[in-house]
Write an enzyme that holds these catalytic residues in place. Structure first.
Site, PDB file in Angstrom:
ATOM      1  N   ASN A  13      36.844  56.049   3.130  1.00 15.48           N
ATOM      2  CA  ASN A  13      37.713  54.813   3.847  1.00 15.48           C
ATOM      3  C   ASN A  13      39.112  55.305   4.179  1.00 15.48           C
ATOM      4  OD1 ASN A  13      38.646  51.668   2.645  1.00 15.48           O
ATOM      5  ND2 ASN A  13      38.065  52.200   4.742  1.00 15.48           N
ATOM      6  N   CYS A  77      44.234  45.940   0.175  1.00 14.32           N
ATOM      7  CA  CYS A  77      43.244  47.201   0.518  1.00 14.32           C
ATOM      8  C   CYS A  77      43.362  48.006  -0.802  1.00 14.32           C
ATOM      9  CB  CYS A  77      43.587  47.927   1.945  1.00 14.32           C
ATOM     10  SG  CYS A  77      42.643  49.255   2.032  1.00 14.32           S
ATOM     11  N   GLY A  78      42.182  48.064  -1.295  1.00 16.13           N
ATOM     12  CA  GLY A  78      41.882  48.742  -2.638  1.00 16.13           C
ATOM     13  C   GLY A  78      41.864  50.171  -2.521  1.00 16.13           C
ATOM     14  N   ASN A 165      42.082  39.528  -0.778  1.00 14.33           N
ATOM     15  CA  ASN A 165      41.463  39.323   0.506  1.00 14.33           C
ATOM     16  C   ASN A 165      39.839  38.764   0.358  1.00 14.33           C
ATOM     17  OD1 ASN A 165      40.733  41.752  -0.629  1.00 14.33           O
ATOM     18  ND2 ASN A 165      40.265  42.935   1.247  1.00 14.33           N
ATOM     19  N   ARG A 220      35.797  43.040   7.505  1.00 12.16           N
ATOM     20  CA  ARG A 220      36.565  42.508   8.546  1.00 12.16           C
ATOM     21  C   ARG A 220      37.674  43.316   9.323  1.00 12.16           C
ATOM     22  NH1 ARG A 220      40.679  37.697   6.440  1.00 12.16           N
ATOM     23  NH2 ARG A 220      41.565  39.550   5.624  1.00 12.16           N
ATOM     24  N   CYS A 228      34.722  50.062   0.702  1.00 13.67           N
ATOM     25  CA  CYS A 228      35.776  49.144   0.600  1.00 13.67           C
ATOM     26  C   CYS A 228      36.258  48.999  -0.920  1.00 13.67           C
ATOM     27  CB  CYS A 228      35.250  47.852   1.318  1.00 13.67           C
ATOM     28  SG  CYS A 228      36.480  46.705   1.346  1.00 13.67           S
ATOM     29  N   GLY A 229      37.245  49.159  -1.075  1.00 14.72           N
ATOM     30  CA  GLY A 229      38.037  49.408  -2.724  1.00 14.72           C
ATOM     31  C   GLY A 229      37.793  47.806  -3.214  1.00 14.72           C
ATOM     32  N   THR A 230      38.322  46.909  -2.374  1.00 17.20           N
ATOM     33  CA  THR A 230      38.326  45.535  -2.794  1.00 17.20           C
ATOM     34  C   THR A 230      36.917  45.050  -3.029  1.00 17.20           C
ATOM     35  OG1 THR A 230      38.948  44.721  -0.527  1.00 17.20           O
ATOM     36  CG2 THR A 230      40.947  44.788  -2.670  1.00 17.20           C
TER      37      THR A 230
HETATM   38  N1  LIG Z   1      39.300  44.926   6.017  1.00 16.07           N
HETATM   39  C1  LIG Z   1      39.850  44.362   5.002  1.00 16.07           C
HETATM   40  C2  LIG Z   1      41.087  45.115   4.488  1.00 16.07           C
HETATM   41  C3  LIG Z   1      40.868  46.615   4.127  1.00 16.07           C
HETATM   42  C4  LIG Z   1      40.075  46.582   2.917  1.00 16.07           C
HETATM   43  C5  LIG Z   1      40.103  47.737   2.247  1.00 16.07           C
HETATM   44  N2  LIG Z   1      39.149  48.965   3.135  1.00 16.07           N
HETATM   45  C6  LIG Z   1      39.759  48.296   0.840  1.00 16.07           C
HETATM   46  O1  LIG Z   1      39.564  49.332   0.532  1.00 16.07           O
HETATM   47  O2  LIG Z   1      39.856  47.222   0.017  1.00 16.07           O
HETATM   48  C7  LIG Z   1      40.303  42.964   5.109  1.00 16.07           C
HETATM   49  O3  LIG Z   1      40.562  42.563   6.431  1.00 16.07           O
HETATM   50  O4  LIG Z   1      40.249  42.125   4.139  1.00 16.07           O
END
Ligand SMILES: N[C@@H](CCC[C@H](N)C(=O)O)C(=O)O
Length: 328
Positions: A13, A77-78, A165, A220, A228-230
């Site tokens: 990512n 963003c994780g 998020n 999103r 996506c880390g989160t």
């Molecule tokens: N697209 C996410 C924000 C980014 C999250 C990220 N890639 C992660 O690693 O957590 C949003 O709009 O919430």
């Protein structure tokens, strides 16, 4: 103006870091959004899933602001904060730091390598909320835990949570992961719709084994990303709530860009998650850009981090082999 960029990734990512601590850049809000749209465009010589602005903070060691590729700002963003953790720790020559984000000050620290020669950071993912108002999700209920949303799919059961998020998560089998269902649902909830007025990150999760899961996320503001880390943190928690894993155990989270490790702390029904994974530099670059027309930027220099890529590709190969064996 001339802007220095550090391209980095967490589980594939990828982000462009713009350091406003060491450089005297000043951007308006509109300029930040436009820089994200211009520099993240994959058809240019840059391209990324987002921009991470690293800024001075009055309450922490540094502040992170996250802009998605479409110019929208995310609260967290994780994978990105692991990159920022490395960047700030190296800048300040420290092993741990506190990073101010939109909704919380988060602890980060250098951690033992998750794989040989892979710079690894542990980052705090919190606060965690299951209140639908915190996403927001308009579904006429205070929480959504393993429940159907008929307008999205007749059978799938979803859990909604904010970390902070917003995430919508469902546990599925391989056939569903490989179908077009995730794309259809994600496009719908990230377009004009009444359920998720601000959009939502949508993850399909498969249980690979005791202590290991696979997560695929449509983000999103971006679309499908390698990881996506989160979402991986939120999915680990959802796997525990569904009895597949236990809090207090490490969970290996496989994704299309590699793997991370999550650890869920529970205290009286409150959760905090440790996300542990790589923070890999890809290149350092300088661009000349007119802030009025950032899409016309000119790439001046690009210095690649070849060794980091070689080491990371070994982790990726091992992770992909495991997914191929276990995702059945
Ligand atoms: N697209 C996410 C924000 C980014 C999250 C990220 N890639 C992660 O690693 O957590 C949003 O709009 O919430």
């Amino acid at each position: 103006m001339k802007i220095k960029l550090t391209k980095c990734h967490g589980s594939g990512n990828d982000f462009l870091i713009i350091d406003e601590i060491s450089n005297s850049y000043t951007f308006t809000e509109e300029e930040r959004a436009n820089l994200a749209i211009a520099f993240c465009n994959r058809s240019t010589e840059l391209g990324a899933d987002g921009i991470l602005f690293v800024m001075p903070s009055k309450q922490a060691d540094a502040r992170m602001r996250v802009f998605n590729a479409d110019g929208s700002e995310a609260s967290m963003c994780g994978n990105g904060i692991r990159c920022v953790a490395r960047y700030v720790c190296e800048l300040l020559n420290v092993e741990e730091a506190v990073i101010e984000t939109m909704k919380a000050n988060l602890e980060v620290k250098n951690e033992a390598d998750i794989f040989p020669n892979i710079p690894t950071y542990l980052v705090e993912i919190s606060p965690v909320s299951f209140q639908t108002k915190d996403l927001p999700l308009h579904v006429g209920k205070e929480t959504l835990l393993n429940e159907k949303i008929e307008s999205l799919h007749p059978n799938l059961e979803f859990t909604a949570l904010a970390v902070p998020n917003p995430h919508l998560i469902t546990i599925v089998d391989k056939a569903t992961i490989e179908s077009s269902v995730q794309e259809e649902i994600s496009s719908y909830v990230n377009g004009p719709n009444e359920l998720f007025p601000d959009g939502v990150n949508v993850s399909f999760v498969s249980i690979l084994d005791k202590g290991s899961i696979y997560v695929r996320t449509y983000e999103r503001g971006v679309g499908f990303t390698n990881a996506c880390g989160t979402a991986m943190s939120a999915s680990s928690l959802v796997s525990i709530l569904n009895g597949f894993n236990k809090s207090g155990d490490y969970i290996e989270v496989y994704n299309n860009g590699g793997k991370v490790r999550c650890y869920v702390h529970e205290n009286d029904g409150n959760y905090r998650i440790d996300l542990i994974g790589n923070a890999t530099y890809v290149y350092e670059a300088f661009v000349e850009t007119d802030l009025e027309k950032p899409a016309d930027f000119v790439l001046l220099e690009k210095a690649m981090e070849e060794q980091e890529a070689i080491h990371y590709s070994k982790l990726q190969d091992a992770a992909q082999a495991y997914i191929n064996e276990k995702l059945v």
